[in-house]
Design a protein around this motif. Structure first.
Motif, PDB file in Angstrom:
ATOM      1  N   ASN A 228      -4.881   1.560  -5.470  1.00  0.00           N
ATOM      2  CA  ASN A 228      -4.837   2.054  -4.089  1.00  0.00           C
ATOM      3  C   ASN A 228      -5.933   1.326  -3.324  1.00  0.00           C
ATOM      4  OD1 ASN A 228      -4.254   3.398  -1.756  1.00  0.00           O
ATOM      5  ND2 ASN A 228      -5.142   5.353  -2.388  1.00  0.00           N
TER       6      ASN A 228
ATOM      7  N   TYR B  39     -11.256   5.292  -3.930  1.00  0.00           N
ATOM      8  CA  TYR B  39     -10.426   6.502  -3.888  1.00  0.00           C
ATOM      9  C   TYR B  39     -10.807   7.325  -5.116  1.00  0.00           C
ATOM     10  CZ  TYR B  39      -5.858   8.789  -2.860  1.00  0.00           C
ATOM     11  OH  TYR B  39      -4.840   9.646  -2.508  1.00  0.00           O
TER      12      TYR B  39
ATOM     13  N   THR C 201       0.804  -1.218   0.000  1.00  0.00           N
ATOM     14  CA  THR C 201       0.000   0.000   0.000  1.00  0.00           C
ATOM     15  C   THR C 201       0.838   1.269   0.000  1.00  0.00           C
ATOM     16  OG1 THR C 201      -0.127   0.089   2.409  1.00  0.00           O
ATOM     17  CG2 THR C 201      -1.848  -1.183   1.264  1.00  0.00           C
TER      18      THR C 201
ATOM     19  N   ASN D 155      -6.662  -2.109  -0.131  1.00  0.00           N
ATOM     20  CA  ASN D 155      -6.142  -3.032   0.882  1.00  0.00           C
ATOM     21  C   ASN D 155      -6.244  -4.489   0.451  1.00  0.00           C
ATOM     22  OD1 ASN D 155      -5.601  -0.887   2.606  1.00  0.00           O
ATOM     23  ND2 ASN D 155      -7.573  -1.040   3.651  1.00  0.00           N
TER      24      ASN D 155
ATOM     25  N   TRP E 138     -11.739   9.697  -0.209  1.00  0.00           N
ATOM     26  CA  TRP E 138     -12.358   8.372  -0.203  1.00  0.00           C
ATOM     27  C   TRP E 138     -13.878   8.533  -0.318  1.00  0.00           C
ATOM     28  CZ3 TRP E 138      -9.579   4.064  -0.761  1.00  0.00           C
ATOM     29  CH2 TRP E 138      -8.211   4.144  -0.500  1.00  0.00           C
TER      30      TRP E 138
ATOM     31  N   ARG F 205     -10.935   7.265   6.032  1.00  0.00           N
ATOM     32  CA  ARG F 205      -9.652   6.864   5.476  1.00  0.00           C
ATOM     33  C   ARG F 205      -9.620   5.367   5.172  1.00  0.00           C
ATOM     34  NH1 ARG F 205      -5.435  10.673   5.711  1.00  0.00           N
ATOM     35  NH2 ARG F 205      -6.451  12.698   5.617  1.00  0.00           N
ATOM     36  N   ARG F 206      -9.250   5.060   3.938  1.00  0.00           N
ATOM     37  CA  ARG F 206      -9.094   3.692   3.450  1.00  0.00           C
ATOM     38  C   ARG F 206     -10.359   2.857   3.641  1.00  0.00           C
ATOM     39  NH1 ARG F 206      -4.580   3.546   1.226  1.00  0.00           N
ATOM     40  NH2 ARG F 206      -4.765   1.325   0.712  1.00  0.00           N
TER      41      ARG F 206
ATOM     42  N   ALA G 196     -10.646  -0.391   1.715  1.00  0.00           N
ATOM     43  CA  ALA G 196     -10.181   0.277   0.499  1.00  0.00           C
ATOM     44  C   ALA G 196     -10.140  -0.731  -0.650  1.00  0.00           C
ATOM     45  CB  ALA G 196      -8.801   0.871   0.725  1.00  0.00           C
TER      46      ALA G 196
END
Length: 389
Positions: free
Chosen positions: A318, A274, A82, A320, A264, A269-270, A338
């Motif tokens: 981008n 994105y 990441t 996970n 996002w 966040r994540r 993400a």
């Protein structure tokens, strides 16, 4: 899932492919897609974030972005790194490529790294020892007044060491000058914009903006924020009135200033996709209109034009988890973590850019997989909904 992924990684290496170099589209596919301007094109493999493309004065397209150090074994061993945390693959060099056609890319090496920068000269004691956590993020290159201007942000122990480095001539190479000096400190995701009257503006931190003098040695006004009008409800129940949290850029389209920013989809966040958003104004200082959606999975992408005037935006992996299938993605809720459809490497996505009868600007990704906000999209205001409907 992990076992299947490791088998896939082993097969890629066994076949002589770098694990980061998933086969890109063929020349015929890319040429056809550049002409039709209706679908995303996977143009270059290799681990990269925040890919940035610009057409230079020599008629080459230049590509840079957040990358690992050259020959870092982690680029093969950890394909979907990441870039975050202690195991970040992000290096301290700015790597650079160029191409005539967005298909064949010439590797230009690493013309700039943190040791070349202003802060390494001012604070040499901070640039010694272990370099594993030196991070050069989101570089951009701008050609202004016969010289190239390199900007970037930093992370890790030298997080305040962002630079504005200027070449001596029309080649992207040292030695460099640093006209902003101390004013370059702590700029997150800095970018430059030159207005029609020649004034150059510095943007950063999504988004402050300030005009520079002709020598780019000082601010000629007090930095100000430019935010979209209106607000949306944030995850904590409080109103949010910013375009995003990073990746700010500016373009002049028609008579409008178009301010792009990244967030996002869930404003967490994540979590989610994105995405890229925009707002417009008649003056660079604003006021700006409401935030509008450009495209899913286009966060921290660079809108740019090819020689025929068509607009595109860079996109990258981008997430996970490994990339998702495009099939049914328009209606799939991605809020759990993400997620993206972009493979590792550089993808370009066609944009529809229209100057409407009232002078306003309409911008939207043309590829259906990128054009539709998903059900996890946090922004539910009228500007988004009227475009969806």
């Amino acid at each position: 899932m992990k076992k299947i992924w490791m088998i896939t990684l082993w097969m890629a290496c066994a076949c002589g492919l770098s694990a980061t170099e998933k086969p890109v589209m063929s020349r015929a596919e890319i040429e056809a897609g550049l002409k039709s301007h209706d679908r995303a094109l996977y143009i270059k493999g290799g681990w990269i974030r925040d890919p940035y493309i610009i057409l230079g004065p020599d008629d080459y397209f230049y590509l840079t972005g957040t990358t690992g150090n050259p020959n870092d074994p982690l680029e093969v061993a950890d394909v979907y790194n990441t870039g975050l945390g202690k195991q970040s693959l992000v290096g301290y060099h700015m790597r650079l490529w160029r191409s005539r056609d967005l298909i064949s890319w010439e590797d230009l090496g690493e013309p700039f790294n943190l040791l070349d920068g202003y802060w390494a000269k001012q604070q040499p004691e901070a640039f010694t020892g272990d370099r594993s956590r030196w991070h050069l993020w989101a570089p951009e290159v701008h050609y202004l007044n016969g010289k190239w201007h390199i900007l970037h942000t930093t992370g890790g122990p030298i997080r305040h060491g962002s630079n504005l480095a200027v070449t001596q001539g029309d080649k992207i190479e040292g030695p460099f000058s640093f006209p902003l000096g101390e004013l370059s400190k702590g700029l997150h995701d800095p970018s430059l914009f030159r207005d029609d009257d020649g004034t150059v503006y510095l943007l950063w931190r999504n988004t402050y903006i300030v005009p520079l003098n002709d020598e780019m040695t000082k601010f000629t006004a007090k930095p100000m924020r430019i935010d979209p009008s209106g607000s949306r409800m944030g995850p904590d129940g409080k109103a949010i009135s910013v375009i995003g949290h990073e990746g700010a850029t500016m373009h002049k389209i028609g008579d409008k200033y178009v301010h792009f920013g990244t967030a996002w989809s869930t404003d967490r966040r994540r979590k989610g996709s994105y995405n890229l958003y925009y707002c417009t104004a008649d003056k660079i200082s604003g006021p700006y209109g409401p935030r509008r959606f450009v495209g899913r999975f286009l966060g921290h992408g660079t809108p740019f034009q090819t020689r025929d005037g068509k607009w595109w935006c860079t996109a990258f992996f981008n997430a996970n988890v490994p990339p998702l299938s495009r099939e049914g993605i328009e209606t799939r809720d991605l809020s759990k973590t993400a997620q993206t459809i972009n493979p590792q490497g550089t993808t370009i996505v066609p944009l529809e850019v229209k100057i409407q009868s009232d002078g306003d600007i309409y911008i939207r990704a043309r590829d259906p997989a990128y054009a539709t906000p998903g059900p996890d999209e946090a922004q539910k205001n009228f500007e988004v909904m009227k475009e969806i409907l």
